[in-house]
Design a protein around this motif. Structure first.
Motif: not given
Lengths: 96, 96
Positions: A10-11, A14-15, A18, A47-48, A50-51, A54-55, B50, B54, B58, B61-62
């Motif tokens: 799932t991780a 999801q990544l 994104d 910014t995106q 970076f987000g 982070k995930e 931010f 994120k 995440f 969502r998991l």
């Protein structure tokens, strides 16, 4: 499948989702912005990214995603974004 | 403890750690910046919040973190940041 393997899958999903979303956002921006060279574009992208980083970092810390795979996701996205950027620039050039 | 419960616990721990790290960063900034009202301060804070949101999103969502708990982590951090900000402002005022 074990709960941990399922979560890991799932991780990754999801990544990937994104990363795709960021690419789509960039494509929309390229189509609609008059100046894709402008700082706003770079800022949105930074910014995106970076987000997403982070995930990814978070998923790696939980042991759900391999660190190298995480870097690959970011690298791959950067390559894709460059392609979109270049394709757009090429199109613009031909229109002039 | 099941693997999923263990991962959920790790997710909460990591998010708390990240929230603490942001608060520390803000404290250091308050101590060292001559102008904590300046846009750079706000920008650093916004970027960090931010990034944390994120990560939280995440984890939610998991299914590792409850959505309300996630909001609480962000809200709590905002309150703590305001406290640090106010304490600093008070100190500055008294020095003048």
């Amino acid at each position: 499948m074990s709960a941990e393997k399922q979560l890991s899958k799932t991780a990754y999903d999801q990544l990937d989702k994104d990363a795709d979303r960021i690419l789509q956002l960039i494509e929309v921006q390229m189509e609609n912005l008059t100046m894709p060279q402008c700082p706003v574009f770079e800022e949105v992208l930074d910014t995106q990214m970076f987000g997403l980083s982070k995930e990814i970092n978070f998923a790696v810390r939980l042991g759900l995603v391999d660190a190298q795979d995480g870097r690959d996701i970011l690298d791959h996205l950067e390559v894709e974004v460059s392609k979109v950027h270049e394709a757009y620039m090429e199109k613009e050039k031909n229109q002039v």
